[in-house]
Design a protein around this motif. Sequence first.
Motif, PDB file in Angstrom:
ATOM      1  N   GLY A 231       0.730  -1.285  -0.148  1.00  0.00           N
ATOM      2  CA  GLY A 231      -0.183  -0.175   0.284  1.00  0.00           C
ATOM      3  C   GLY A 231       0.948   1.096   0.043  1.00  0.00           C
ATOM      4  N   ILE A 232       0.238   2.353  -0.198  1.00  0.00           N
ATOM      5  CA  ILE A 232       1.026   3.821  -0.186  1.00  0.00           C
ATOM      6  C   ILE A 232       0.866   4.457   1.108  1.00  0.00           C
ATOM      7  CG2 ILE A 232       0.702   5.956  -0.884  1.00  0.00           C
ATOM      8  CD1 ILE A 232       1.499   4.335  -3.052  1.00  0.00           C
ATOM      9  N   VAL A 233       2.192   4.552   1.702  1.00  0.00           N
ATOM     10  CA  VAL A 233       2.170   5.071   3.092  1.00  0.00           C
ATOM     11  C   VAL A 233       2.748   6.576   2.865  1.00  0.00           C
ATOM     12  CG1 VAL A 233       2.138   2.823   3.894  1.00  0.00           C
ATOM     13  CG2 VAL A 233       4.471   3.889   3.658  1.00  0.00           C
ATOM     14  N   HIS A 234       2.580   7.475   3.836  1.00  0.00           N
ATOM     15  CA  HIS A 234       3.309   8.527   4.239  1.00  0.00           C
ATOM     16  C   HIS A 234       4.864   8.270   4.476  1.00  0.00           C
ATOM     17  CE1 HIS A 234      -0.911   9.308   5.010  1.00  0.00           C
ATOM     18  NE2 HIS A 234      -0.575  10.726   4.700  1.00  0.00           N
ATOM     19  N   ASP A 235       5.875   8.835   4.001  1.00  0.00           N
ATOM     20  CA  ASP A 235       7.223   8.743   4.707  1.00  0.00           C
ATOM     21  C   ASP A 235       7.253   9.123   5.799  1.00  0.00           C
ATOM     22  OD1 ASP A 235       7.666   8.027   1.871  1.00  0.00           O
ATOM     23  OD2 ASP A 235       9.319   9.454   1.528  1.00  0.00           O
ATOM     24  N   PHE A 236       6.429   9.970   6.097  1.00  0.00           N
ATOM     25  CA  PHE A 236       6.782  10.474   7.651  1.00  0.00           C
ATOM     26  C   PHE A 236       6.178   9.443   8.760  1.00  0.00           C
ATOM     27  CE2 PHE A 236       2.907  13.203   6.506  1.00  0.00           C
ATOM     28  CZ  PHE A 236       2.062  12.553   7.218  1.00  0.00           C
ATOM     29  N   SER A 237       5.540   8.600   8.300  1.00  0.00           N
ATOM     30  CA  SER A 237       4.596   7.635   9.170  1.00  0.00           C
ATOM     31  C   SER A 237       6.043   6.361   9.237  1.00  0.00           C
ATOM     32  CB  SER A 237       3.488   6.778   8.657  1.00  0.00           C
ATOM     33  OG  SER A 237       3.627   6.189   7.489  1.00  0.00           O
ATOM     34  N   LEU A 238       6.818   6.259   8.239  1.00  0.00           N
ATOM     35  CA  LEU A 238       7.802   4.898   8.363  1.00  0.00           C
ATOM     36  C   LEU A 238       8.658   5.098   9.632  1.00  0.00           C
ATOM     37  CD1 LEU A 238       8.697   4.918   4.515  1.00  0.00           C
ATOM     38  CD2 LEU A 238       7.279   3.175   5.969  1.00  0.00           C
ATOM     39  N   PRO A 239       9.120   5.894  10.267  1.00  0.00           N
ATOM     40  CA  PRO A 239       9.731   5.848  11.516  1.00  0.00           C
ATOM     41  C   PRO A 239       9.115   5.268  12.677  1.00  0.00           C
ATOM     42  CG  PRO A 239      10.368   8.033  10.304  1.00  0.00           C
ATOM     43  CD  PRO A 239       9.189   7.334   9.787  1.00  0.00           C
ATOM     44  N   PHE A 240       7.686   5.129  12.347  1.00  0.00           N
ATOM     45  CA  PHE A 240       6.800   4.692  13.410  1.00  0.00           C
ATOM     46  C   PHE A 240       6.532   3.037  12.976  1.00  0.00           C
ATOM     47  CE2 PHE A 240       5.946   9.242  13.484  1.00  0.00           C
ATOM     48  CZ  PHE A 240       6.282   9.448  14.825  1.00  0.00           C
ATOM     49  N   ALA A 241       6.911   2.781  11.833  1.00  0.00           N
ATOM     50  CA  ALA A 241       6.682   1.614  11.551  1.00  0.00           C
ATOM     51  C   ALA A 241       7.964   0.611  11.006  1.00  0.00           C
ATOM     52  CB  ALA A 241       5.630   1.409  10.591  1.00  0.00           C
ATOM     53  N   PRO A 242       9.081   0.399  11.780  1.00  0.00           N
ATOM     54  CA  PRO A 242      10.304  -0.263  11.275  1.00  0.00           C
ATOM     55  C   PRO A 242      10.127  -1.593  10.639  1.00  0.00           C
ATOM     56  CG  PRO A 242       9.809  -0.789  13.810  1.00  0.00           C
ATOM     57  CD  PRO A 242       8.921   0.478  13.559  1.00  0.00           C
ATOM     58  N   GLU A 243       8.932  -2.142  10.738  1.00  0.00           N
ATOM     59  CA  GLU A 243       8.763  -3.337   9.785  1.00  0.00           C
ATOM     60  C   GLU A 243       8.469  -3.171   8.291  1.00  0.00           C
ATOM     61  OE1 GLU A 243       6.727  -3.860  13.852  1.00  0.00           O
ATOM     62  OE2 GLU A 243       6.728  -2.377  12.214  1.00  0.00           O
ATOM     63  N   LEU A 244       8.304  -2.095   8.173  1.00  0.00           N
ATOM     64  CA  LEU A 244       8.007  -1.647   6.773  1.00  0.00           C
ATOM     65  C   LEU A 244       8.972  -1.136   6.151  1.00  0.00           C
ATOM     66  CD1 LEU A 244       4.617   0.289   7.255  1.00  0.00           C
ATOM     67  CD2 LEU A 244       4.842  -2.324   6.651  1.00  0.00           C
ATOM     68  N   GLN A 245       9.009  -1.640   4.760  1.00  0.00           N
ATOM     69  CA  GLN A 245      10.236  -0.973   3.536  1.00  0.00           C
ATOM     70  C   GLN A 245       9.650  -0.309   2.479  1.00  0.00           C
ATOM     71  OE1 GLN A 245      12.936  -3.986   2.473  1.00  0.00           O
ATOM     72  NE2 GLN A 245      13.226  -4.807   4.698  1.00  0.00           N
ATOM     73  N   ARG A 246      10.205   0.657   2.135  1.00  0.00           N
ATOM     74  CA  ARG A 246       9.629   1.156   0.683  1.00  0.00           C
ATOM     75  C   ARG A 246       9.986   0.427  -0.507  1.00  0.00           C
ATOM     76  NH1 ARG A 246      11.175   7.531   0.185  1.00  0.00           N
ATOM     77  NH2 ARG A 246      13.147   6.583   0.414  1.00  0.00           N
ATOM     78  N   VAL A 247       9.341   0.321  -1.467  1.00  0.00           N
ATOM     79  CA  VAL A 247       9.660  -0.589  -2.509  1.00  0.00           C
ATOM     80  C   VAL A 247       9.439   0.307  -3.937  1.00  0.00           C
ATOM     81  CG1 VAL A 247       8.986  -2.721  -1.679  1.00  0.00           C
ATOM     82  CG2 VAL A 247       7.107  -1.398  -2.901  1.00  0.00           C
ATOM     83  N   LEU A 248       9.827   0.027  -5.095  1.00  0.00           N
ATOM     84  CA  LEU A 248       9.616   0.705  -6.155  1.00  0.00           C
ATOM     85  C   LEU A 248       9.810   2.138  -6.035  1.00  0.00           C
ATOM     86  CD1 LEU A 248       6.802  -1.473  -7.710  1.00  0.00           C
ATOM     87  CD2 LEU A 248       9.302  -1.860  -7.821  1.00  0.00           C
ATOM     88  N   VAL A 249      10.706   2.672  -5.329  1.00  0.00           N
ATOM     89  CA  VAL A 249      10.861   4.123  -4.923  1.00  0.00           C
ATOM     90  C   VAL A 249      10.806   5.066  -5.973  1.00  0.00           C
ATOM     91  CG1 VAL A 249      11.972   5.699  -3.672  1.00  0.00           C
ATOM     92  CG2 VAL A 249      11.856   3.622  -2.730  1.00  0.00           C
ATOM     93  N   GLU A 250      11.467   4.566  -7.124  1.00  0.00           N
ATOM     94  CA  GLU A 250      11.909   5.275  -8.417  1.00  0.00           C
ATOM     95  C   GLU A 250      10.457   5.519  -9.381  1.00  0.00           C
ATOM     96  OE1 GLU A 250      14.052   7.513  -8.775  1.00  0.00           O
ATOM     97  OE2 GLU A 250      15.115   6.649  -6.945  1.00  0.00           O
TER      98      GLU A 250
END
Length: 295
Positions: A231-250
């Motif tokens: 799913g799409i997530v706010h980058d600013f939420s990711l520090p609160f969710a260390p289990e998540l990784q961004r994919v296909l960033v470009e």
Amino acid sequence: MTGWDDMRVFLAVSRAESLSRAGPALRMDAATVGRRIARLEADLGAALFAKSPQGYALTDLGARMRDHAEAAEAALARAREEAQGDQAELTGQIRIGAPDGAANYLLPQVCAAIGAENPELEIQILALPRMVNLSKREADMAVTVSPPQAGRLAVQKITDYHLHMAACSEIAKDIASSADLARFPVVGYIPDMIFDKELDYLGDLAAGGVQQASNSVAVQVASLRAGAGVGIVHDFSLPFAPELQRVLVEEISLRRSFYLVRHLSDKTSDRLNRFAALLAAGLRAEVARLEGQIA
């Protein structure tokens, strides 16, 4: 004789469109509120509300009176500020409406910092899965993801923020291209509850449906952390969710903006102007801080 206390009751009912909903703010029961409105209408010799099973709607006279009453309310607030003088600290109650992404991941830190410098200030954060109705005084100001196009409102852009596709590490390691996304369930908003076009993040990615949906950003993030899909997530939420990784960033990268929206009549309030400046600066800094933590 009609006085300010009558106008206070009138404004509460005009904003709530219901005696029972206006009661808590006035600290009155619905019957008492109804008697006060009836007495006010009798004093004026005209109806201010059209009553129906759906609630209390303003008549034309009521709408005109609301404008005058709100102007008087703003003038009274300014007079109180002047009587208190220039205070180093902010006091009283201020309510901020915000979409739950900002309300969950940004406003707690920003408001805690403002509160620490202003211990007599009561800050309320109203997180709603819809637009906050400032005309009904649901809040003193609102953080929004798009600027309103109507109403007597003052709007300022606060900052941009960024969003990317993300998944838990077990799923992320298997995503090398956009074609891989089709192998996983999609997590996102409930389609018919997207209240602002700027929140329609998924677009074509949701062509096959949203398999796990919520009207809450926080629930979506929790679902992704639990391995529900991508799913799409706010980058600013990711520090609160260390289990998540961004994919296909470009390939998948979105940019949106936050706006601060206020009642136009409140622009003369030094207290609210000072708070709005602190809030906007705090949000800009917090977005930058959290996004800066993303590798």
